[in-house]
Enzyme design. Structure first.
Site, PDB file in Angstrom:
ATOM      1  N   ARG A 147       1.011  -1.178  -0.065  1.00  0.00           N
ATOM      2  CA  ARG A 147       0.117   0.076  -0.010  1.00  0.00           C
ATOM      3  C   ARG A 147       0.887   1.224  -0.126  1.00  0.00           C
ATOM      4  O   ARG A 147       0.875   2.052   0.923  1.00  0.00           O
ATOM      5  CB  ARG A 147      -0.943   0.071   1.165  1.00  0.00           C
ATOM      6  CG  ARG A 147      -1.844  -1.249   1.624  1.00  0.00           C
ATOM      7  CD  ARG A 147      -2.363  -1.741   0.270  1.00  0.00           C
ATOM      8  NE  ARG A 147      -4.033  -1.292  -0.037  1.00  0.00           N
ATOM      9  CZ  ARG A 147      -5.257  -1.579   0.465  1.00  0.00           C
ATOM     10  NH1 ARG A 147      -5.181  -2.196   1.710  1.00  0.00           N
ATOM     11  NH2 ARG A 147      -6.081  -0.898   0.156  1.00  0.00           N
ATOM     12  N   SER A 158      -7.950  -1.740  -3.225  1.00  0.00           N
ATOM     13  CA  SER A 158      -8.380  -0.556  -3.382  1.00  0.00           C
ATOM     14  C   SER A 158      -9.539  -0.396  -4.349  1.00  0.00           C
ATOM     15  O   SER A 158     -10.563   0.146  -4.196  1.00  0.00           O
ATOM     16  CB  SER A 158      -7.576   0.659  -3.497  1.00  0.00           C
ATOM     17  OG  SER A 158      -6.775   0.849  -2.311  1.00  0.00           O
TER      18      SER A 158
HETATM   19  P1  NAD Z   1      -9.127  -2.844   5.482  1.00  0.00           P
HETATM   20  O1  NAD Z   1     -10.343  -3.264   4.437  1.00  0.00           O
HETATM   21  O2  NAD Z   1      -7.943  -3.716   5.819  1.00  0.00           O
HETATM   22  O3  NAD Z   1     -10.096  -2.411   6.677  1.00  0.00           O
HETATM   23  C1  NAD Z   1     -11.359  -1.653   6.409  1.00  0.00           C
HETATM   24  C2  NAD Z   1     -11.443  -0.602   7.837  1.00  0.00           C
HETATM   25  O4  NAD Z   1     -11.665  -1.331   8.949  1.00  0.00           O
HETATM   26  C3  NAD Z   1     -10.034  -0.034   8.000  1.00  0.00           C
HETATM   27  O5  NAD Z   1     -10.052   1.450   7.880  1.00  0.00           O
HETATM   28  C4  NAD Z   1      -9.790  -0.432   9.700  1.00  0.00           C
HETATM   29  O6  NAD Z   1      -9.165   0.494  10.295  1.00  0.00           O
HETATM   30  C5  NAD Z   1     -11.143  -0.639  10.118  1.00  0.00           C
HETATM   31  N1  NAD Z   1     -11.302  -1.569  11.301  1.00  0.00           N
HETATM   32  C6  NAD Z   1     -10.789  -2.853  11.546  1.00  0.00           C
HETATM   33  N2  NAD Z   1     -11.198  -3.260  12.735  1.00  0.00           N
HETATM   34  C7  NAD Z   1     -12.081  -2.347  13.167  1.00  0.00           C
HETATM   35  C8  NAD Z   1     -13.034  -2.218  14.389  1.00  0.00           C
HETATM   36  N3  NAD Z   1     -13.157  -2.975  15.351  1.00  0.00           N
HETATM   37  N4  NAD Z   1     -14.012  -1.053  14.291  1.00  0.00           N
HETATM   38  C9  NAD Z   1     -14.097  -0.349  13.286  1.00  0.00           C
HETATM   39  N5  NAD Z   1     -13.212  -0.170  12.257  1.00  0.00           N
HETATM   40  C10 NAD Z   1     -12.395  -1.405  12.303  1.00  0.00           C
HETATM   41  O7  NAD Z   1      -8.749  -1.546   4.966  1.00  0.00           O
HETATM   42  P2  NAD Z   1      -8.551  -0.945   3.566  1.00  0.00           P
HETATM   43  O8  NAD Z   1      -9.300  -0.388   3.096  1.00  0.00           O
HETATM   44  O9  NAD Z   1      -7.627  -2.240   2.718  1.00  0.00           O
HETATM   45  O10 NAD Z   1      -7.222   0.066   3.902  1.00  0.00           O
HETATM   46  C11 NAD Z   1      -6.326  -0.159   4.802  1.00  0.00           C
HETATM   47  C12 NAD Z   1      -5.470   1.081   4.907  1.00  0.00           C
HETATM   48  O11 NAD Z   1      -4.347   1.153   3.816  1.00  0.00           O
HETATM   49  C13 NAD Z   1      -6.100   2.220   5.223  1.00  0.00           C
HETATM   50  O12 NAD Z   1      -5.162   3.012   6.009  1.00  0.00           O
HETATM   51  C14 NAD Z   1      -5.841   2.854   3.948  1.00  0.00           C
HETATM   52  O13 NAD Z   1      -5.767   4.360   3.845  1.00  0.00           O
HETATM   53  C15 NAD Z   1      -4.593   2.555   3.447  1.00  0.00           C
HETATM   54  N6  NAD Z   1      -4.423   2.356   2.029  1.00  0.00           N
HETATM   55  C16 NAD Z   1      -3.270   3.241   1.509  1.00  0.00           C
HETATM   56  C17 NAD Z   1      -2.787   3.056   0.164  1.00  0.00           C
HETATM   57  C18 NAD Z   1      -1.794   3.766  -0.316  1.00  0.00           C
HETATM   58  O14 NAD Z   1      -1.117   4.422   0.168  1.00  0.00           O
HETATM   59  N7  NAD Z   1      -1.411   3.214  -1.725  1.00  0.00           N
HETATM   60  C19 NAD Z   1      -3.913   2.593  -0.731  1.00  0.00           C
HETATM   61  C20 NAD Z   1      -5.158   2.139  -0.039  1.00  0.00           C
HETATM   62  C21 NAD Z   1      -5.168   1.993   1.227  1.00  0.00           C
END
Ligand code: NAD
Length: 402
Positions: A147, A158
């Site tokens: 990521r 994403s």
């Molecule tokens: P994910 O699908 O792994 O999880 C979804 C969300 O669930 C997350 O925001 C997590 O904090 C939340 N979560 C976990 N346990 C929880 C709880 N008990 N209660 C409430 N919420 C809870 O997440 P994702 O969409 O794959 O994204 C993961 C991270 O990666 C994020 O920080 C996102 O901003 C980041 N990201 C970065 C890039 C990049 O820099 N290229 C790209 C995509 C995502």
């Protein structure tokens, strides 16, 4: 077509050669998805054209994109060939591109030293990963693309989660017994629906944006403190719950909460669930089963006619009692566990997935030798390569075993 080429200094995996220093065109094979109900295609005609332009020989299985709206003729126009011979397609590909993990029975068909890129679910598919290693295939797990800013254009988690978040809201609107926006009419005022979104990663952010566009009053919660600002910037309210230390991993993922913290979270959210017309759950902890965040007791606190959409159903679900790929009812509350939400928008889901794959291929394409090169010391390849040279090579997988 055969050409004389210089030998490469990298792991010459997937390069088709008939004699030392004599290489033929790299063949990219794209089989049709076989998972029941899958509508998405791993490669669109536009993306096929880009691969052809790179100098690859692209062959796709007949009917590859039909469920997403792409006919075979479009692939032919893009310069790809079409085949009905799936076995031959798989066994001649130097690079095989797919959406979902390969069926176990097809691994023996893959060419040793070929490269295979798809989602693999590697934490749960250890035997499959072992088989790929034993076959001598270099398998790229698309969910392990780092990521990072540089790899963002290849990030299928994403691109698909974004559409999943959108579809979750559309489904909620479809199953709700009321509309989302406020309306002031001669027949009276309709108040906006209240939507609670739990878990604000990529899917949750898109769910907020979509529910706001439809005019709902949105509240959201996530355990990662950095999310508060993102939620507010979309015009939604952030629900504050003090769970003590939560934080995030170096990759930006949520850390797993303790059972005590989860219990505290559920208690704090119970009233908000009861006040909401729609609850959308999208909370995941990378590589683990999704935490149960909406219990039966919380569902019982909701009004009849309310809707809960569980976006985490494919990793076990955030909602107690959710049934995989079904819509069920509990005391008048509808629980939507429909799986593969990005697949409900197959054209766009295929378009962005396919762009992710082509971006990966382009990033590691050797223009001179017209081949995909596995740069083993590159951060992206190190992150997503799970098998190579007959072994399982991935750090995240190794760490998970301990
Ligand atoms: P994910 O699908 O792994 O999880 C979804 C969300 O669930 C997350 O925001 C997590 O904090 C939340 N979560 C976990 N346990 C929880 C709880 N008990 N209660 C409430 N919420 C809870 O997440 P994702 O969409 O794959 O994204 C993961 C991270 O990666 C994020 O920080 C996102 O901003 C980041 N990201 C970065 C890039 C990049 O820099 N290229 C790209 C995509 C995502």
């Amino acid at each position: 077509m055969r050409r004389k080429r210089q030998h490469l200094g990298f792991a010459a995996v997937g390069i088709c050669y008939t004699a030392p220093h004599v290489f033929c065109e790299m063949k990219i094979s794209v089989p049709k998805e076989t998972h029941p109900g899958e509508t998405r295609a791993p490669l669109t005609p536009d993306s096929a054209a880009k691969l052809v332009k790179l100098g690859a020989q692209v062959e796709v299985e007949a009917g590859l994109g039909v469920a997403a709206g792409f006919l075979d003729e479009a692939y032919t126009r893009a310069g790809a060939t079409i085949t009905n011979d799936r076995k031959n397609l798989l066994s001649t590909g130097d690079l095989v591109l797919r959406l979902r993990k390969p069926p176990a029975g097809e691994i023996a068909l893959l060419k040793p030293n070929s490269i295979h890129a798809s989602l693999l679910d590697p934490f749960n598919e250890k035997e499959l990963v072992q088989k790929l290693a034993e076959r001598g295939v270099s398998a790229i797990s698309m969910e392990f693309i780092p990521r990072t800013t540089r790899a963002q254009k290849m990030d299928v988690l994403s691109s698909q989660a974004n559409l999943g978040g959108y579809e979750a809201v559309i489904l909620a609107a479809r199953y709700a017994n009321k509309i989302f926006p406020m309306m002031t009419t001669a027949a009276g005022t309709i108040l906006p629906s209240k939507v609670l979104i739990i878990g604000v990663g990529v899917a949750g952010l898109q769910a907020i944006a979509t529910a706001k566009r439809l005019g709902a009053k949105v509240t959201a919660y996530d355990t990662r403190p950095v999310v508060e600002e993102q939620v507010k910037s979309l015009g939604a309210q952030f629900l504050k719950i003090d769970l003590g230390e939560t934080g995030q991993t170096k990759d930006g993922y949520a850390k797993a909460l303790t059972e005590e913290q989860l219990q505290k979270q559920r208690e704090a959210m119970k009233k908000n669930c009861g006040d909401s017309d729609i609850v959308i759950t999208a909370a995941q902890v990378f590589g683990r089963r999704a935490p149960i965040l909406v219990t039966a007791e919380m569902l019982d606190a909701m009004k009849p006619g309310s809707v809960v959409v569980d976006l985490a159903v494919e990793t076990g679900g955030n909602v107690e009692g959710v049934v995989y790929d079904q819509v069920t009812g509990r005391k008048g509350v509808q629980i939507v566990g429909i799986a593969n939400l990005p697949g409900r928008a197959p054209l766009h889901a295929s378009q962005v997935y396919s762009n992710n794959l082509v971006n990966l291929v382009e990033e590691f394409w050797d223009k001179q030798n017209k081949t995909f090169v596995l740069k083993l010391d590159d951060d992206i390849i190190k992150g997503c390569l799970v098998t190579h040279g007959g072994k399982i090579v991935n750090e995240k997988l190794a760490a998970k075993k301990n």
